[in-house]
Design a protein around this motif. Sequence first.
Motif, PDB file in Angstrom:
ATOM      1  N   LEU A   1       0.862  -1.180   0.000  1.00 35.17           N
ATOM      2  CA  LEU A   1       0.000   0.000   0.000  1.00 35.17           C
ATOM      3  C   LEU A   1       0.901   1.234   0.000  1.00 35.17           C
ATOM      4  O   LEU A   1       1.846   1.321   0.799  1.00 35.17           O
ATOM      5  CB  LEU A   1      -0.897  -0.025   1.233  1.00 35.17           C
ATOM      6  N   TRP A   2       0.572   2.203  -0.881  1.00 39.88           N
ATOM      7  CA  TRP A   2       1.447   3.353  -1.098  1.00 39.88           C
ATOM      8  C   TRP A   2       0.667   4.670  -1.045  1.00 39.88           C
ATOM      9  O   TRP A   2      -0.527   4.702  -1.336  1.00 39.88           O
ATOM     10  CB  TRP A   2       2.111   3.296  -2.472  1.00 39.88           C
ATOM     11  N   GLU A   3       1.396   5.750  -0.766  1.00 37.75           N
ATOM     12  CA  GLU A   3       0.951   7.112  -1.036  1.00 37.75           C
ATOM     13  C   GLU A   3       1.787   7.634  -2.205  1.00 37.75           C
ATOM     14  O   GLU A   3       3.004   7.411  -2.264  1.00 37.75           O
ATOM     15  CB  GLU A   3       1.171   8.017   0.177  1.00 37.75           C
ATOM     16  N   LEU A   4       1.118   8.327  -3.150  1.00 38.11           N
ATOM     17  CA  LEU A   4       1.830   8.954  -4.253  1.00 38.11           C
ATOM     18  C   LEU A   4       2.086  10.411  -3.887  1.00 38.11           C
ATOM     19  O   LEU A   4       1.144  11.180  -3.668  1.00 38.11           O
ATOM     20  CB  LEU A   4       1.014   8.855  -5.542  1.00 38.11           C
ATOM     21  N   HIS A   5       3.364  10.793  -3.813  1.00 42.55           N
ATOM     22  CA  HIS A   5       3.728  12.156  -3.412  1.00 42.55           C
ATOM     23  C   HIS A   5       4.849  12.657  -4.313  1.00 42.55           C
ATOM     24  O   HIS A   5       5.926  12.053  -4.373  1.00 42.55           O
ATOM     25  CB  HIS A   5       4.171  12.180  -1.945  1.00 42.55           C
ATOM     26  N   ASP A   6       4.577  13.758  -5.035  1.00 42.04           N
ATOM     27  CA  ASP A   6       5.575  14.362  -5.930  1.00 42.04           C
ATOM     28  C   ASP A   6       6.169  13.337  -6.895  1.00 42.04           C
ATOM     29  O   ASP A   6       7.387  13.315  -7.140  1.00 42.04           O
ATOM     30  CB  ASP A   6       6.699  15.017  -5.115  1.00 42.04           C
TER      31      ASP A   6
ATOM     32  N   LEU B   1       5.434   6.205  -1.859  1.00 45.34           N
ATOM     33  CA  LEU B   1       5.932   6.091  -0.499  1.00 45.34           C
ATOM     34  C   LEU B   1       5.215   4.943   0.190  1.00 45.34           C
ATOM     35  O   LEU B   1       3.981   4.941   0.307  1.00 45.34           O
ATOM     36  CB  LEU B   1       5.707   7.400   0.269  1.00 45.34           C
ATOM     37  N   LEU B   2       5.948   3.954   0.643  1.00 51.16           N
ATOM     38  CA  LEU B   2       5.366   2.733   1.184  1.00 51.16           C
ATOM     39  C   LEU B   2       4.679   2.991   2.526  1.00 51.16           C
ATOM     40  O   LEU B   2       5.251   3.609   3.425  1.00 51.16           O
ATOM     41  CB  LEU B   2       6.460   1.678   1.361  1.00 51.16           C
ATOM     42  N   GLN B   3       3.423   2.500   2.658  1.00 51.01           N
ATOM     43  CA  GLN B   3       2.636   2.642   3.875  1.00 51.01           C
ATOM     44  C   GLN B   3       2.449   1.315   4.611  1.00 51.01           C
ATOM     45  O   GLN B   3       2.435   1.274   5.832  1.00 51.01           O
ATOM     46  CB  GLN B   3       1.252   3.224   3.534  1.00 51.01           C
TER      47      GLN B   3
END
Length: 339
Positions: A168-173, A177-179
Amino acid sequence: MIKRFWVGGYSPDGGGTSQGIRTMGINNGVLTDLGLAHAADSPSWLTVHPTLPVLYAALEHRGEVAAYTIVGTDRLEPLGHPVPAGALVCHLALTGSHLIASCYGDGKILIYPLATDGSLGLPSLAPASRDPFAVPGHEGRASHSHQATVLRSGRIITTDLGHDSLRLWELHDGQLLLQQVIVLHKGDGPRHLVEHPSGFIYVATEHGAEVITLSPDASGEYREVARTGLGEEILPGEHFPAELSLDKYRDRLYVGVRGAQKVVVLGLKAGIPVLVGSSACEGEWPRHHLQVGDSMLVANQLSNTVEAFELDAGDGIPSVRLDSLVMESPTCITAQVAR
């Protein structure tokens, strides 16, 4: 009114006979081949931009991703040059501002920025997966990324068939980013998944021949809550689930099972899948399917056909064959207009 679709497939570099991306129509259950939209090498997965006239293709055996401008209803033109991906790039997902490619051959997950015209920029690379079952002193198993899905929360979840895990990830710039890492059973082989509006996530396992249900807790992390078999005749190691879809009414799941040559139907009771039944796909190796209103299109890769079925009004089983269309090595069907 005729509805139009793009069809991708394997060309000779991938062991198939497809010439590239074709256009197909359906009208009152009758399928029509509308011709070659553009020549391409093994465009095994296709996705359409939600607001621009742009189609993206995973050129699997070239290890590239290509963008095409949609011209009229039946033709494509290249939108820039193909951009390098990883080995055996097999799936594409759109976030709106980025395209995410999953690569089966080397496990890479790549994030491509999109220009205002939909053209592809150079990608960034997500952190590599680590085998959760690795034993110190022994070589770990190979990573096989297979799908990325954008969740309703905006987060992204990816499957790794080789490492029996999801991330599960967050997309940033432009970076993932691994969550959370969700570890399944060793040998499950998670391939494709879908999210239900209720928040449940359903995962089809290629090697385990099951559908796994995940549920988010109060913190937003996911936990396994159920496993559902696909019928006594579906055997792990002999039959291999491929595409998993959620029907338009959101109350059942469809699973195409290669080897068994079936489409399995699961109902949902309090969010948990239960077996309803199955139907023959009238061909070999049902790699992909797509629901179109109250009918279903099935891409039978090894028998070189797309089949159209009527979905039963009661149980949703695609048991009535409407039409069959010769289509070389079909692997993916997508509507011309993003839904």
